[in-house]
Design a protein around this motif. Structure first.
Motif, mmCIF file in Angstrom:
data_model
loop_
_atom_site.group_PDB
_atom_site.id
_atom_site.type_symbol
_atom_site.label_atom_id
_atom_site.label_comp_id
_atom_site.label_asym_id
_atom_site.label_seq_id
_atom_site.Cartn_x
_atom_site.Cartn_y
_atom_site.Cartn_z
ATOM 1 N N TYR A 1 -0.975 0.046 48.871
ATOM 2 C CA TYR A 1 0.112 0.420 49.756
ATOM 3 C C TYR A 1 0.921 -0.808 50.167
ATOM 4 C CZ TYR A 1 -2.659 4.713 50.213
ATOM 5 O OH TYR A 1 -3.363 5.851 49.968
ATOM 6 N N GLY A 2 0.246 -1.904 50.453
ATOM 7 C CA GLY A 2 0.925 -3.131 50.845
ATOM 8 C C GLY A 2 1.788 -3.693 49.731
ATOM 9 N N LYS A 3 1.383 -3.437 48.493
ATOM 10 C CA LYS A 3 2.164 -3.909 47.348
ATOM 11 C C LYS A 3 3.391 -3.033 47.092
ATOM 12 C CE LYS A 3 -2.137 -5.524 45.240
ATOM 13 N NZ LYS A 3 -3.119 -5.281 44.159
ATOM 14 N N ASP A 4 3.417 -1.856 47.707
ATOM 15 C CA ASP A 4 4.515 -0.920 47.494
ATOM 16 C C ASP A 4 5.588 -0.998 48.581
ATOM 17 O OD1 ASP A 4 3.161 -0.009 45.277
ATOM 18 O OD2 ASP A 4 2.298 1.729 46.283
ATOM 19 N N LEU A 5 5.406 -1.873 49.561
ATOM 20 C CA LEU A 5 6.369 -1.966 50.660
ATOM 21 C C LEU A 5 7.574 -2.802 50.217
ATOM 22 C CD1 LEU A 5 3.952 -2.425 53.681
ATOM 23 C CD2 LEU A 5 5.464 -0.489 53.269
ATOM 24 N N LEU A 6 8.441 -2.174 49.451
ATOM 25 C CA LEU A 6 9.570 -2.876 48.862
ATOM 26 C C LEU A 6 10.900 -2.402 49.445
ATOM 27 C CD1 LEU A 6 8.379 -3.144 45.150
ATOM 28 C CD2 LEU A 6 8.442 -4.913 46.910
ATOM 29 N N GLY A 7 10.884 -2.124 50.742
ATOM 30 C CA GLY A 7 12.120 -1.774 51.424
ATOM 31 C C GLY A 7 13.078 -2.947 51.462
ATOM 32 N N SER A 8 14.366 -2.625 51.463
ATOM 33 C CA SER A 8 15.403 -3.664 51.384
ATOM 34 C C SER A 8 16.223 -3.756 52.666
ATOM 35 C CB SER A 8 16.343 -3.361 50.218
ATOM 36 O OG SER A 8 17.475 -4.201 50.247
ATOM 37 N N PRO A 9 16.428 -4.980 53.177
ATOM 38 C CA PRO A 9 17.347 -5.156 54.297
ATOM 39 C C PRO A 9 18.788 -5.318 53.848
ATOM 40 C CG PRO A 9 16.329 -7.247 53.792
ATOM 41 C CD PRO A 9 15.744 -6.232 52.828
ATOM 42 N N ARG B 1 6.138 -12.441 46.506
ATOM 43 C CA ARG B 1 4.897 -12.256 47.267
ATOM 44 C C ARG B 1 4.067 -11.124 46.669
ATOM 45 N NH1 ARG B 1 8.269 -13.006 51.718
ATOM 46 N NH2 ARG B 1 8.316 -10.765 52.162
ATOM 47 N N VAL B 2 4.736 -10.025 46.346
ATOM 48 C CA VAL B 2 4.012 -8.887 45.760
ATOM 49 C C VAL B 2 3.383 -9.304 44.430
ATOM 50 C CG1 VAL B 2 4.286 -6.594 44.764
ATOM 51 C CG2 VAL B 2 5.382 -7.146 46.935
ATOM 52 N N HIS B 3 4.126 -10.064 43.645
ATOM 53 C CA HIS B 3 3.582 -10.533 42.367
ATOM 54 C C HIS B 3 2.358 -11.415 42.596
ATOM 55 C CE1 HIS B 3 3.634 -11.637 38.133
ATOM 56 N NE2 HIS B 3 3.546 -12.904 38.488
ATOM 57 N N SER B 4 2.401 -12.246 43.644
ATOM 58 C CA SER B 4 1.264 -13.126 43.931
ATOM 59 C C SER B 4 0.027 -12.338 44.346
ATOM 60 C CB SER B 4 1.633 -14.129 45.030
ATOM 61 O OG SER B 4 1.712 -13.511 46.304
ATOM 62 N N TYR B 5 0.219 -11.102 44.862
ATOM 63 C CA TYR B 5 -0.899 -10.241 45.225
ATOM 64 C C TYR B 5 -1.431 -9.468 44.023
ATOM 65 C CZ TYR B 5 1.251 -10.786 49.872
ATOM 66 O OH TYR B 5 1.821 -11.281 51.019
ATOM 67 N N GLY B 6 -0.792 -9.643 42.875
ATOM 68 C CA GLY B 6 -1.192 -8.893 41.696
ATOM 69 C C GLY B 6 -0.493 -7.558 41.585
ATOM 70 N N VAL C 1 13.130 -2.858 37.663
ATOM 71 C CA VAL C 1 13.816 -3.749 38.590
ATOM 72 C C VAL C 1 14.526 -4.868 37.838
ATOM 73 C CG1 VAL C 1 13.523 -5.402 40.469
ATOM 74 C CG2 VAL C 1 12.229 -3.251 40.477
ATOM 75 N N ALA C 2 15.816 -5.024 38.103
ATOM 76 C CA ALA C 2 16.582 -6.170 37.619
ATOM 77 C C ALA C 2 16.790 -7.113 38.794
ATOM 78 C CB ALA C 2 17.921 -5.717 37.049
ATOM 79 N N MET C 3 16.280 -8.309 38.709
ATOM 80 C CA MET C 3 16.320 -9.233 39.836
ATOM 81 C C MET C 3 17.747 -9.500 40.317
ATOM 82 S SD MET C 3 13.196 -9.771 40.504
ATOM 83 C CE MET C 3 11.610 -9.449 39.724
ATOM 84 N N ALA C 4 18.712 -9.452 39.408
ATOM 85 C CA ALA C 4 20.096 -9.723 39.772
ATOM 86 C C ALA C 4 20.673 -8.678 40.718
ATOM 87 C CB ALA C 4 20.963 -9.805 38.511
ATOM 88 N N ASP C 5 20.000 -7.540 40.849
ATOM 89 C CA ASP C 5 20.489 -6.472 41.718
ATOM 90 C C ASP C 5 20.128 -6.676 43.182
ATOM 91 O OD1 ASP C 5 21.616 -5.100 39.594
ATOM 92 O OD2 ASP C 5 19.840 -3.847 39.257
ATOM 93 N N SER D 1 19.033 -9.275 46.769
ATOM 94 C CA SER D 1 19.358 -10.472 47.542
ATOM 95 C C SER D 1 18.261 -11.524 47.410
ATOM 96 C CB SER D 1 19.501 -10.105 49.018
ATOM 97 O OG SER D 1 18.223 -9.738 49.555
ATOM 98 N N PRO D 2 18.554 -12.773 47.794
ATOM 99 C CA PRO D 2 17.529 -13.825 47.780
ATOM 100 C C PRO D 2 16.297 -13.456 48.608
ATOM 101 C CG PRO D 2 19.687 -14.810 47.994
ATOM 102 C CD PRO D 2 19.882 -13.317 48.105
ATOM 103 N N PHE D 3 16.515 -12.760 49.737
ATOM 104 C CA PHE D 3 15.364 -12.368 50.549
ATOM 105 C C PHE D 3 14.458 -11.419 49.783
ATOM 106 C CE2 PHE D 3 13.192 -9.472 53.444
ATOM 107 C CZ PHE D 3 12.535 -10.364 54.273
ATOM 108 N N MET D 4 15.046 -10.457 49.084
ATOM 109 C CA MET D 4 14.235 -9.515 48.310
ATOM 110 C C MET D 4 13.517 -10.210 47.158
ATOM 111 S SD MET D 4 13.984 -6.485 49.496
ATOM 112 C CE MET D 4 13.474 -5.503 48.083
ATOM 113 N N LEU D 5 14.145 -11.212 46.576
ATOM 114 C CA LEU D 5 13.475 -11.944 45.494
ATOM 115 C C LEU D 5 12.206 -12.614 46.010
ATOM 116 C CD1 LEU D 5 16.475 -13.535 43.555
ATOM 117 C CD2 LEU D 5 15.337 -11.326 43.195
ATOM 118 N N LYS D 6 12.248 -13.113 47.252
ATOM 119 C CA LYS D 6 11.048 -13.700 47.847
ATOM 120 C C LYS D 6 9.982 -12.625 48.076
ATOM 121 C CE LYS D 6 13.530 -17.450 50.160
ATOM 122 N NZ LYS D 6 13.923 -18.049 51.467
ATOM 123 N N LYS D 7 10.411 -11.446 48.479
ATOM 124 C CA LYS D 7 9.458 -10.349 48.682
ATOM 125 C C LYS D 7 8.809 -9.959 47.359
ATOM 126 C CE LYS D 7 9.918 -6.859 51.716
ATOM 127 N NZ LYS D 7 10.344 -5.590 52.382
#
Length: 444
Positions: free
Chosen positions: A279-287, A211-216, A196-200, A202-208
């Motif tokens: 499974y919750g850490k894998d929910l990386l769908g994009s709007p 959150r996943v990182h905070s869950y480990g 994953v390249a963060m520049a690819d 949106s700001p909303f996805m960066l927040k997601k």
């Protein structure tokens, strides 16, 4: 009961050149989860082919940002908030459905996969001649090129083969990429090196991601697994397209692909441990470029992919970036295409066949969203404007120009008070037509 006024959509013809219809509905797939909708890493060649051979819509909305009411909107052409009895518990009542109308007009009808339309799943319900309510399988049951939904597609393919003389209507409502994300190894393999390249994003996805990182969670691993699940949907679409080609049915079959709502939120609680599970850490769908996701009244909750293919009728390679269309338009539009008269109580949808066939559609009425409880927040889309109001006490109205600001980053309510007043008045008038109370069955 449903508070109603009668609406009639009439289309009559003696010539039976009506198309077969295949409707595929993904589960919690985000607007930005396909290659044709801009995902930087997705491998969706079959859905991209569908878009190249048909028309892709950029302003299509689910009837709700949640699974169950969203499906009620597709089936009835009615905004889900009109149902006093929660449709997941009590079904659709006596409201006319697209499947019943098509069945009565001579279509052979089938439903395969996820249901969410009440307790009665017996064949004949809502005019559906064949119902096979299949549940998604875990990876333990999957080997080779088998997705969680392969069994539903197997059943749908057999239905198409059996009813090849048509006309037929088949809806395939899968479980992918709904939680739990768990693709078979064959679908993971193409993403082994994905990083994953963060520049690819949106700001909303960066927040997601944060959150996943905070869950480990591992963002790269989670993205690979999510993309593998989406890749499996694409594989199944390929099977359907191949079968239609094999049977010589492609030219007179309308194939439509959509999602029921926006992407699921990361960090869903594990059901057996009370913790955020893998499974919750894998929910990386994009709007995509939008804000929000499943359950949200922001654009990311209800604006979803919508692709229509009908060779020789629907323009190929077209992108409709102006027509505002919705799941509630499904019933009246199919009534028009199938040349049948359909009477529906308080039909909220509009016949948008002009947009499907290459023109533009200008709505005559706004789109509304409200969950099935009395004081729920409400959102309205009218022309270029989106207004959201209600919710926590004293929450101010939010107004966005979603044409120039699709990410809903600038609240324009203070700058355009006349627009706010007009939209609030439309909301009040609509809200007064809704039930005063809503019923659900008690949860255990």
């Amino acid at each position: 009961m449903l508070s109603v006024t009668a609406t009639i959509v009439a289309c009559e013809s003696k010539v039976d050149d009506r198309p077969n219809i295949v409707f595929v509905l993904a589960d919690d797939l985000g607007y930005g989860d396909l290659g044709s909708y801009g995902h930087p890493y997705a491998l969706t060649p079959n859905l991209d082919r569908l878009a190249e051979e048909g028309t892709r819509f950029q302003h299509f909305y689910a009837a709700s940002p949640l699974c169950i009411p969203s499906r009620a909107g597709f089936m009835t052409g009615v905004f889900p908030a009109r149902f006093a009895n929660y449709t997941g518990d009590f079904g659709l009542g006596d409201v006319p459905t697209v499947t019943a109308l098509l069945h009565d007009a001579g279509y052979r009808t089938g439903h395969f996969g996820k249901w969410h339309l009440g307790a009665d799943t017996s064949s004949g319900t809502y005019g559906i001649g064949t119902i096979q309510r299949a549940k998604g399988q875990t990876s333990k049951a999957l080997e080779g090129k088998r997705s969680r939904d392969s069994h539903a597609y197997d059943q749908a393919i057999r239905f198409i083969e059996k009813n090849r003389d048509g006309p037929f209507y088949v809806q395939i409502w899968g479980t992918v990429p709904h939680y739990p994300i768990n693709p078979a190894p064959s679908f993971l393999a193409p993403f082994a090196a994905t990083t994953v390249a963060m520049a690819d994003f949106s700001p909303f996805m960066l927040k997601k991601f944060a959150r996943v990182h905070s869950y480990g969670g591992d963002i790269n691993e989670g993205m690979r697994r999510y993309l593998g699940d989406v890749h499996s949907v694409d594989f199944e679409i390929g099977r359907i397209l191949e079968k239609l080609d094999e049977l010589g049915l492609s030219e007179n079959t309308l194939v439509v692909f959509a999602s029921d709502n926006g992407p699921g939120p990361s960090g869903q609680v594990g059901r057996d441990r009370g913790l955020v599970d893998q499974y919750g850490k894998d929910l990386l769908g994009s709007p995509g470029p939008f804000r929000g996701g499943k359950g949200s009244l922001y654009e990311g909750g209800a604006r979803v992919p919508f692709i229509v293919r009908w060779p020789g009728r629907v323009p190929a390679g077209r992108v409709d970036d102006t027509s505002i269309t919705s799941a509630v338009d499904w019933l009246p539009t199919l009534c028009g295409l199938a040349k049948i008269s359909c009477a529906s109580p308080h039909l909220d949808g509009e016949d948008v066949v002009s947009a499907w066939m290459g023109g533009a559609h200008s709505r005559t009425r706004p789109l509304f969203w409200k969950d099935s409880w009395t004081n729920a927040p409400i959102a309205i889309r009218w022309e270029r404007w989106k207004l959201r109001e209600g919710g926590p006490p004293n929450r101010d109205a939010e107004l966005y120009d979603v044409v120039s600001d699709p990410g809903e980053t600038e609240n324009l309510a203070a700058i355009h008070p006349a627009v706010v007043a007009d939209l609030q008045n439309r909301i009040r008038e609509w809200d007064e037509t809704l039930p005063s109370r809503y019923a659900r069955k008690p949860r255990r």
